[in-house]
Design an enzyme around this catalytic site. Sequence first.
Site, PDB file in Angstrom:
ATOM      1  N   ARG A 100      32.134  54.298  88.535  1.00  9.35           N
ATOM      2  CA  ARG A 100      31.008  54.421  87.741  1.00  9.35           C
ATOM      3  C   ARG A 100      29.902  53.466  88.480  1.00  9.35           C
ATOM      4  NH1 ARG A 100      32.470  51.819  82.325  1.00  9.35           N
ATOM      5  NH2 ARG A 100      33.825  53.476  82.449  1.00  9.35           N
ATOM      6  N   HIS A 145      35.174  49.839  87.048  1.00 13.35           N
ATOM      7  CA  HIS A 145      34.777  50.924  87.497  1.00 13.35           C
ATOM      8  C   HIS A 145      33.625  51.196  88.735  1.00 13.35           C
ATOM      9  CE1 HIS A 145      36.862  53.656  84.568  1.00 13.35           C
ATOM     10  NE2 HIS A 145      36.713  52.604  83.747  1.00 13.35           N
ATOM     11  N   ASP A 152      39.816  56.138  84.056  1.00 16.38           N
ATOM     12  CA  ASP A 152      40.270  56.329  82.694  1.00 16.38           C
ATOM     13  C   ASP A 152      40.707  57.630  82.498  1.00 16.38           C
ATOM     14  OD1 ASP A 152      39.023  53.844  82.150  1.00 16.38           O
ATOM     15  OD2 ASP A 152      37.051  54.821  81.700  1.00 16.38           O
ATOM     16  N   GLU A 213      42.592  48.915  76.517  1.00 14.29           N
ATOM     17  CA  GLU A 213      42.393  50.151  76.522  1.00 14.29           C
ATOM     18  C   GLU A 213      43.520  50.964  76.887  1.00 14.29           C
ATOM     19  OE1 GLU A 213      37.529  49.814  77.069  1.00 14.29           O
ATOM     20  OE2 GLU A 213      38.712  50.549  78.711  1.00 14.29           O
ATOM     21  N   HIS A 216      42.924  53.031  80.675  1.00 12.93           N
ATOM     22  CA  HIS A 216      42.184  52.405  81.628  1.00 12.93           C
ATOM     23  C   HIS A 216      43.083  51.392  82.768  1.00 12.93           C
ATOM     24  CE1 HIS A 216      38.634  49.635  82.826  1.00 12.93           C
ATOM     25  NE2 HIS A 216      39.493  49.037  83.312  1.00 12.93           N
TER      26      HIS A 216
END
Length: 234
Positions: A100, A145, A152, A213, A216
């Site tokens: 990301r 990320h 994910d 999460e 993740h």
Amino acid sequence: MFERNSRFLLLLCLFVPFFVPLAVAQEAGLPDGFVYVDEVVPGVNVELRYHTEHNFVGTPIDGYRGARCILTREAAEALKGVQEDLKPFGLGLKIYDGYRPQRAVNHFVRWAQDLSDTRMKQEFYPGVDKADLFKEGYIAEKSSHSRGSTVDLTIVPLEAAESEAELDMGGAFDFFGPESRPDWPLLTPSRRAHRMLLQTLMRNHGFQPYPKEWWHYTLKNEPYPDTVFDFPVQ
């Protein structure tokens, strides 16, 4: 004269490509050490949510110019092992996000600071006041990320199309709430088993889970633990 001009045009065509600005040339490919996951993990299913409007912001996110998942080569090779472990059971991986860019994280931060924009609240954070997203740790100015080795993901039938059902994990990707914790105590036995299956396989191949999460994971021995990248996903 015509012949001389023709030769000049031919030489111009041959050499112009070498004068493309360096920044443009670099953006056309991936930095050293990064790969497209679908070229390393056969049969992986990718639904890059931040390239679409179906995410907690409700609009495509800055830096997501394409829908192909990118990871460091080490992370992608580790995922290949997970995919191979699932294959005999007719199951495989579905990825929601990988690398990301920092510009995407900045987009999240700007969105979180705009308390008037709550159009996606009902689906993604119904029990959390938007003003508390930073305090609760759902939004931050940096993300693992952006180092390229965090992913994910969930588990799906191996031949599943994007529209088909995923394994029931007892909660949706990017849901902000305690229900997303891997060890949430109110899960049914089957949902707990599905989360534990994913976690066990990911741990076996060198990934570390995130306690808030279930989807993740970060490669434990990530190659760039102190580097934040910002090249676009394309």
